[in-house]
Scaffold this motif. Structure first.
Motif, PDB file in Angstrom:
ATOM      1  N   PRO A 107       1.136  -1.328  -0.152  1.00  0.00           N
ATOM      2  CA  PRO A 107      -0.122  -0.324   0.025  1.00  0.00           C
ATOM      3  C   PRO A 107       0.551   1.150  -0.256  1.00  0.00           C
ATOM      4  CG  PRO A 107      -1.010  -1.700   1.274  1.00  0.00           C
ATOM      5  CD  PRO A 107       0.714  -2.114   1.322  1.00  0.00           C
ATOM      6  N   TYR A 108       0.013   2.690  -0.893  1.00  0.00           N
ATOM      7  CA  TYR A 108       1.297   3.657  -1.484  1.00  0.00           C
ATOM      8  C   TYR A 108       2.779   3.469  -0.496  1.00  0.00           C
ATOM      9  CZ  TYR A 108      -3.540   4.866   0.433  1.00  0.00           C
ATOM     10  OH  TYR A 108      -4.778   4.749   0.012  1.00  0.00           O
ATOM     11  N   ARG A 109       3.122   2.031  -1.469  1.00  0.00           N
ATOM     12  CA  ARG A 109       4.948   2.241  -1.130  1.00  0.00           C
ATOM     13  C   ARG A 109       5.062   2.604  -2.860  1.00  0.00           C
ATOM     14  NH1 ARG A 109       9.779  -0.320  -0.588  1.00  0.00           N
ATOM     15  NH2 ARG A 109      10.833  -0.891  -2.110  1.00  0.00           N
ATOM     16  N   ARG A 110       4.870   2.546  -3.694  1.00  0.00           N
ATOM     17  CA  ARG A 110       5.443   3.412  -4.853  1.00  0.00           C
ATOM     18  C   ARG A 110       5.044   4.889  -5.030  1.00  0.00           C
ATOM     19  NH1 ARG A 110       4.031   0.621 -10.863  1.00  0.00           N
ATOM     20  NH2 ARG A 110       5.124  -0.653  -9.399  1.00  0.00           N
ATOM     21  N   GLU A 111       3.989   5.391  -4.396  1.00  0.00           N
ATOM     22  CA  GLU A 111       3.390   6.665  -4.093  1.00  0.00           C
ATOM     23  C   GLU A 111       4.876   7.489  -2.970  1.00  0.00           C
ATOM     24  OE1 GLU A 111      -0.335   4.620  -5.656  1.00  0.00           O
ATOM     25  OE2 GLU A 111       1.544   4.183  -4.525  1.00  0.00           O
ATOM     26  N   MET A 112       5.466   6.273  -2.557  1.00  0.00           N
ATOM     27  CA  MET A 112       5.617   7.328  -1.152  1.00  0.00           C
ATOM     28  C   MET A 112       6.955   7.340  -2.242  1.00  0.00           C
ATOM     29  SD  MET A 112       5.324   4.811   2.259  1.00  0.00           S
ATOM     30  CE  MET A 112       5.818   5.129   2.913  1.00  0.00           C
ATOM     31  N   MET A 113       8.028   6.633  -2.998  1.00  0.00           N
ATOM     32  CA  MET A 113       8.687   6.393  -3.412  1.00  0.00           C
ATOM     33  C   MET A 113       9.135   7.637  -4.381  1.00  0.00           C
ATOM     34  SD  MET A 113      10.968   3.633  -2.417  1.00  0.00           S
ATOM     35  CE  MET A 113      11.951   3.349  -3.254  1.00  0.00           C
ATOM     36  N   LEU A 114       7.955   7.751  -4.982  1.00  0.00           N
ATOM     37  CA  LEU A 114       7.511   8.998  -5.636  1.00  0.00           C
ATOM     38  C   LEU A 114       8.380  10.039  -5.622  1.00  0.00           C
ATOM     39  CD1 LEU A 114       5.241   7.973  -8.387  1.00  0.00           C
ATOM     40  CD2 LEU A 114       7.861   7.620  -9.584  1.00  0.00           C
ATOM     41  N   VAL A 115       7.444  10.412  -4.387  1.00  0.00           N
ATOM     42  CA  VAL A 115       7.588  11.741  -3.452  1.00  0.00           C
ATOM     43  C   VAL A 115       8.922  12.013  -2.615  1.00  0.00           C
ATOM     44  CG1 VAL A 115       6.577  12.868  -1.322  1.00  0.00           C
ATOM     45  CG2 VAL A 115       4.747  11.887  -2.932  1.00  0.00           C
ATOM     46  N   LEU A 116      10.155  10.851  -2.660  1.00  0.00           N
ATOM     47  CA  LEU A 116      10.616  10.704  -1.468  1.00  0.00           C
ATOM     48  C   LEU A 116      11.784  11.471  -3.159  1.00  0.00           C
ATOM     49  CD1 LEU A 116      12.917  10.381   0.140  1.00  0.00           C
ATOM     50  CD2 LEU A 116      13.191   8.215  -0.345  1.00  0.00           C
ATOM     51  N   SER A 117      11.618  10.778  -4.511  1.00  0.00           N
ATOM     52  CA  SER A 117      12.749  11.139  -5.837  1.00  0.00           C
ATOM     53  C   SER A 117      12.405  11.702  -5.654  1.00  0.00           C
ATOM     54  CB  SER A 117      12.629   9.768  -6.417  1.00  0.00           C
ATOM     55  OG  SER A 117      11.433  10.038  -7.007  1.00  0.00           O
ATOM     56  N   VAL A 118      11.484  12.679  -5.959  1.00  0.00           N
ATOM     57  CA  VAL A 118      10.795  14.049  -6.441  1.00  0.00           C
ATOM     58  C   VAL A 118      11.336  14.781  -5.868  1.00  0.00           C
ATOM     59  CG1 VAL A 118       8.937  15.438  -7.220  1.00  0.00           C
ATOM     60  CG2 VAL A 118       9.037  13.304  -7.951  1.00  0.00           C
ATOM     61  N   ALA A 119      10.911  14.848  -4.681  1.00  0.00           N
ATOM     62  CA  ALA A 119      11.012  15.870  -3.846  1.00  0.00           C
ATOM     63  C   ALA A 119      12.947  16.634  -3.632  1.00  0.00           C
ATOM     64  CB  ALA A 119      10.318  15.694  -1.962  1.00  0.00           C
ATOM     65  N   SER A 120      13.693  15.159  -3.211  1.00  0.00           N
ATOM     66  CA  SER A 120      14.948  14.627  -3.190  1.00  0.00           C
ATOM     67  C   SER A 120      15.459  15.838  -5.002  1.00  0.00           C
ATOM     68  CB  SER A 120      15.630  13.049  -3.515  1.00  0.00           C
ATOM     69  OG  SER A 120      14.882  12.665  -2.452  1.00  0.00           O
ATOM     70  N   LEU A 121      15.142  15.572  -5.697  1.00  0.00           N
ATOM     71  CA  LEU A 121      15.327  16.083  -6.806  1.00  0.00           C
ATOM     72  C   LEU A 121      15.132  17.768  -6.051  1.00  0.00           C
ATOM     73  CD1 LEU A 121      14.722  13.660  -9.927  1.00  0.00           C
ATOM     74  CD2 LEU A 121      16.904  14.062  -8.621  1.00  0.00           C
ATOM     75  N   VAL A 122      14.031  18.666  -6.517  1.00  0.00           N
ATOM     76  CA  VAL A 122      13.809  19.400  -5.900  1.00  0.00           C
ATOM     77  C   VAL A 122      14.549  20.119  -4.641  1.00  0.00           C
ATOM     78  CG1 VAL A 122      12.270  21.213  -4.518  1.00  0.00           C
ATOM     79  CG2 VAL A 122      11.259  19.343  -6.848  1.00  0.00           C
ATOM     80  N   PHE A 123      14.718  19.302  -3.765  1.00  0.00           N
ATOM     81  CA  PHE A 123      15.412  19.780  -2.375  1.00  0.00           C
ATOM     82  C   PHE A 123      17.308  19.853  -3.141  1.00  0.00           C
ATOM     83  CE2 PHE A 123      19.059  18.769   0.814  1.00  0.00           C
ATOM     84  CZ  PHE A 123      18.494  19.864   1.671  1.00  0.00           C
ATOM     85  N   ALA A 124      17.735  18.970  -3.769  1.00  0.00           N
ATOM     86  CA  ALA A 124      19.319  18.723  -4.501  1.00  0.00           C
ATOM     87  C   ALA A 124      19.572  20.508  -5.397  1.00  0.00           C
ATOM     88  CB  ALA A 124      19.617  17.947  -4.470  1.00  0.00           C
ATOM     89  N   PHE A 125      18.610  20.751  -6.485  1.00  0.00           N
ATOM     90  CA  PHE A 125      19.175  21.594  -7.031  1.00  0.00           C
ATOM     91  C   PHE A 125      18.691  23.147  -6.541  1.00  0.00           C
ATOM     92  CE2 PHE A 125      18.084  18.355  -9.960  1.00  0.00           C
ATOM     93  CZ  PHE A 125      19.357  18.486 -11.394  1.00  0.00           C
ATOM     94  N   SER A 126      17.547  22.358  -5.344  1.00  0.00           N
ATOM     95  CA  SER A 126      17.566  24.451  -4.925  1.00  0.00           C
ATOM     96  C   SER A 126      18.544  24.967  -3.852  1.00  0.00           C
ATOM     97  CB  SER A 126      16.028  24.167  -3.931  1.00  0.00           C
ATOM     98  OG  SER A 126      15.195  23.712  -4.236  1.00  0.00           O
ATOM     99  N   VAL A 127      18.858  23.570  -2.949  1.00  0.00           N
ATOM    100  CA  VAL A 127      20.410  24.173  -2.213  1.00  0.00           C
ATOM    101  C   VAL A 127      21.376  24.448  -2.674  1.00  0.00           C
ATOM    102  CG1 VAL A 127      22.265  23.218  -0.646  1.00  0.00           C
ATOM    103  CG2 VAL A 127      19.727  22.543  -0.840  1.00  0.00           C
ATOM    104  N   TYR A 128      21.580  23.694  -4.308  1.00  0.00           N
ATOM    105  CA  TYR A 128      22.834  23.915  -4.765  1.00  0.00           C
ATOM    106  C   TYR A 128      22.215  25.185  -5.646  1.00  0.00           C
ATOM    107  CZ  TYR A 128      26.467  23.776  -9.199  1.00  0.00           C
ATOM    108  OH  TYR A 128      27.274  24.639  -9.556  1.00  0.00           O
ATOM    109  N   THR A 129      21.112  25.732  -6.067  1.00  0.00           N
ATOM    110  CA  THR A 129      21.052  27.122  -6.697  1.00  0.00           C
ATOM    111  C   THR A 129      21.623  28.350  -5.600  1.00  0.00           C
ATOM    112  OG1 THR A 129      19.791  26.196  -7.734  1.00  0.00           O
ATOM    113  CG2 THR A 129      19.555  28.911  -8.344  1.00  0.00           C
TER     114      THR A 129
END
Length: 308
Positions: A89-111
């Protein structure tokens, strides 16, 4: 690569091959391991064959019975998604949220590093992007032949290490940015930790482990210790990078606790596989005492220094 997910059995006829391809399309939508796929295939094929026999006995031709059995079963993509949701239950959704949020955070910090400080940690950004996109890729396009628990946990643990370091980078930004990004990073790391526990203990339990209940406790203890040790190791590594001049190979000594923990973890699982519960728990207790003792010594030493 063969498009089939289910193993061939008993010299399938043309009818059974049609059912097999249909069921393979369903099972491909799930994150199950090979043993679970085989069980799913057998169960779904059994349902289809029973439906076929019922329809054929009602006077439908073989071709009509095959088509109607699959039609009554439902669309393979939709059935696969429903199975995935029921099994994890909701595993795939949690993984998608994790990966997308991580990319947003990474580029935000770098910028923000680049534009507010004139310099940024390119290596950290590359690590963050690689681990996040790897999680995203495996989530969207699971590779059936891989050991899902091993690879996913490896990526999640790497993710935790990279983004704990990212939280330290976010904390060094200007106050107007650091607070929000630090909270964001803690949420990302917490989600990754939850997924490590879930992947190891609930989603992909080892089929080779006879003592599943005790294995869960050993996993709980060791994952928690591993996360604590990883955070401490990164904290000291960060301090070395800040205050030391040149990196010295001798600094790799800070990795020794993690290496010892990994060896202890594997030994405990091997002992459980041999049904030796007492030695496995004894090692776990020793680990806990060592970590707690080290933490107490570190805290006392810190208080003594500040007190002085």
């Amino acid at each position: 690569m063969d498009e089939r997910t289910c193993p061939q059995k008993f010299g399938w006829s043309d009818m059974n091959e049609v059912f097999e391809r249909f069921v393979s399309g369903i099972v491909r939508q799930t994150d199950s391991n090979q043993d679970e796929r085989n069980d799913l295939c057998e169960e779904l094929l059994s349902h289809l064959e029973c439906s076929y026999e019922d329809l054929h006995s009602q006077g439908y031709s073989k071709e009509e019975a095959v088509k109607m059995a699959m039609m009554n079963f439902g669309d393979d993509q939709e059935v696969g998604k429903q199975l995935q949701q029921a099994m994890y239950p909701y595993r795939r959704e949690m993984m998608l949220v994790l990966s997308v949020a991580s990319l947003v955070f990474a580029f935000s910090v770098y910028t923000l590093q680049l534009f507010t400080r004139g310099d940024a940690h390119m290596i950290w950004l590359l690590l963050a992007v690689v681990v996040s996109t790897s999680i995203l890729t495996i989530t969207l396009h699971p590779v059936q032949s891989m050991n899902r628990r091993l690879w996913m946990n490896g990526l999640l643990l790497s993710h935790i290490a990279v983004f704990v370091a990212g939280s330290l980078l976010a904390g060094n930004l200007d106050m107007r940015y650091s607070v929000g990004l630090s909270i964001f990073s803690y949420a990302i790391v917490l989600l990754a930790i939850i997924l490590v526990y879930r992947t190891t203990i609930y989603d992909y339990p080892s089929s080779k482990q006879p003592l599943q209940k005790h294995a869960k406790w050993i996993h709980y203890i060791n994952i928690t210790i591993g996360i604590v040790l990883t955070y401490i190791t990164l904290f000291f590594a960060w301090g070395i990078m800040l205050f030391a001049g040149d990196m010295n190979p001798a600094f790799l000594v800070i990795l020794i606790p993690l290496i010892v923990w990994g060896i202890f973890y594997m030994v405990q699982l091997k002992l459980l596989a041999l049904k030796l519960k007492a030695p496995a728990y004894a090692i776990a207790i020793i680990e806990i005492l060592l970590v707690v003792g080290a933490a107490v010594i570190w805290l006392l030493n810190t208080f003594w220094r500040f007190g002085m």
